[in-house]
Design a protein around this motif. Sequence first.
Motif, mmCIF file in Angstrom:
data_model
loop_
_atom_site.group_PDB
_atom_site.id
_atom_site.type_symbol
_atom_site.label_atom_id
_atom_site.label_comp_id
_atom_site.label_asym_id
_atom_site.label_seq_id
_atom_site.Cartn_x
_atom_site.Cartn_y
_atom_site.Cartn_z
ATOM 1 N N LYS A 399 1.054 -1.178 0.161
ATOM 2 C CA LYS A 399 0.170 -0.087 0.017
ATOM 3 C C LYS A 399 0.992 1.264 0.138
ATOM 4 O O LYS A 399 1.943 1.268 0.824
ATOM 5 C CB LYS A 399 -0.819 -0.117 1.275
ATOM 6 N N ARG A 400 0.630 2.189 -0.658
ATOM 7 C CA ARG A 400 1.322 3.395 -1.136
ATOM 8 C C ARG A 400 1.844 3.946 0.277
ATOM 9 O O ARG A 400 3.227 4.219 0.483
ATOM 10 C CB ARG A 400 0.681 4.309 -1.672
ATOM 11 N N GLN A 401 1.062 4.203 1.267
ATOM 12 C CA GLN A 401 1.306 4.894 2.295
ATOM 13 C C GLN A 401 2.500 3.985 3.180
ATOM 14 O O GLN A 401 3.397 4.687 3.882
ATOM 15 C CB GLN A 401 0.233 4.831 3.240
#
Length: 467
Positions: A399-401
């Motif tokens: 996930k990007r975060q």
Amino acid sequence: MEASKIWDECLAFIRSNTSEEVYETWFKPIKAISLQDKTLKIEVPTQLYYEWLETHFVDLLRAALTKVLGRNAKLIYAVRMSKTDDQAKINYPGASKPKINTVNPKSRIIKDINPFVIPGVEKVTIDSNLNPNYTFDNFIEGPNNKLARNAGMAIAKRVNEVAFNPLFIFGGVGLGKTHLANAVGVEIKRLHPGKNVLYVSMEKFSQQYASATINNTRNDFLQFYQMMDVLIVDDVQFLAGKEGAQKAFFQIFNHLHQNKKILIFTSDKAPVEIKDIKGRLLSRFKWGLAAELKAPNYETRVRIIKAKLFADGMEMPEDVIHYIAQNVRSNIREIEGILTSLIAQATYMHREINLDLAQEVIDKIVRHQKPHFSCEMIKQHVAKFFNIDVSLLDTKRRKRQIVMARQVAMYLAKKFTKAPLEQIGREIGNKDHATVIYSLKVVNDLMDTDKKFRKFVDEIENGLYNL
Ligand code: ADP
Ligand code: MG
């Protein structure tokens, strides 16, 4: 209450608002004689004292008396029998031009004058609390401070036009905020000695506010600040979270701003980034000009070093100067510390100032200041900023975060630990050496291109120092 007790209280206030020298010379010799209602009679040694107090300290006396006795307080001077030679004994600024030619020095004069009204005399009253060593002359200009420096100059040169109000100077530690804010005050005082200029740190301001609240003298506190022509408040970020002091500050701000008095503030953050200060006050910080002091570039650092050496009458080999400029980048106070330390080594230990010594000193001063963190601490800290659970950093989640948090953690681990890249990879997300290198590149690239991102990482980094 008896006169001397009241006067002692006045003295305490006066003492904390002026220099020790002024206090000793002009206030300590005064005796209280009587108190009737709100009228305090004091005895001064000579007519000269009376005149000098009237001309220079009337506002301070008023503030003190109002504080202790409340509004409508009155002061009466009694002048002790003066001898003609008294004048000569007093060593005061401007002593060569005594202003007593209008009085008969032999007579005993009791003056019944309310000192709070003095027609036609320019007042030099409150001790400005400025640091005379911080001037424009020794504030080296560079692209990093040009806007702020010029704005400060413009204000000092044209006090009556009030070009930008307030001037809000912000930037990181040791980049010259205090110096520049002082320089404006010093320059105004030089050009207009009669102006009431006051430099105060926000820490001191809020302490004063707190004690005014306890002593029930909030109005006097406000009144005192509202009589300034130029108010310089250093490190306003310390107002965060202090509601009462904010209210008072807001009131003072409005009063001075409306009356076209000059306001100069410094802060470690831009107005938009200050938290825990009420919006109405923050929005006023944006009314004028916000000018940032950035880290000086290499060439400016070299000039600063040379200027400091010149001022100290010292010389250093060029290669040492350049070595210092290369290795101490982001804090001018640190540069000064290194110069001082080098000079001390040369003077007291008779060591030659060369590259070896410079390296030794820089290692001691700069590198040792860097706190040592573990990868684990950094992970915890970064996760908090990204608002994710720290255990997620060690999962394979893409996930990007989470990916971004992992990359930032690696970047900070590289910067703040001595761990080799393999170890950083192993401890943060169980990645290999190549992934760490890639992550460092991603973060570095983003830092260069995305201002917001850089701010965010800077903030995480600053937070580390407060752990
Ligand atoms: P800040 O308040 O931003 O933490 P200071 O004003 O205390 O920083 O500056 C730190 C030191 O660096 C001071 O001794 C100051 O004189 C010096 N300094 C900062 N900027 C300059 C400059 N442009 N030229 C010369 N000296 C500077
Ligand atoms: Mg400062």
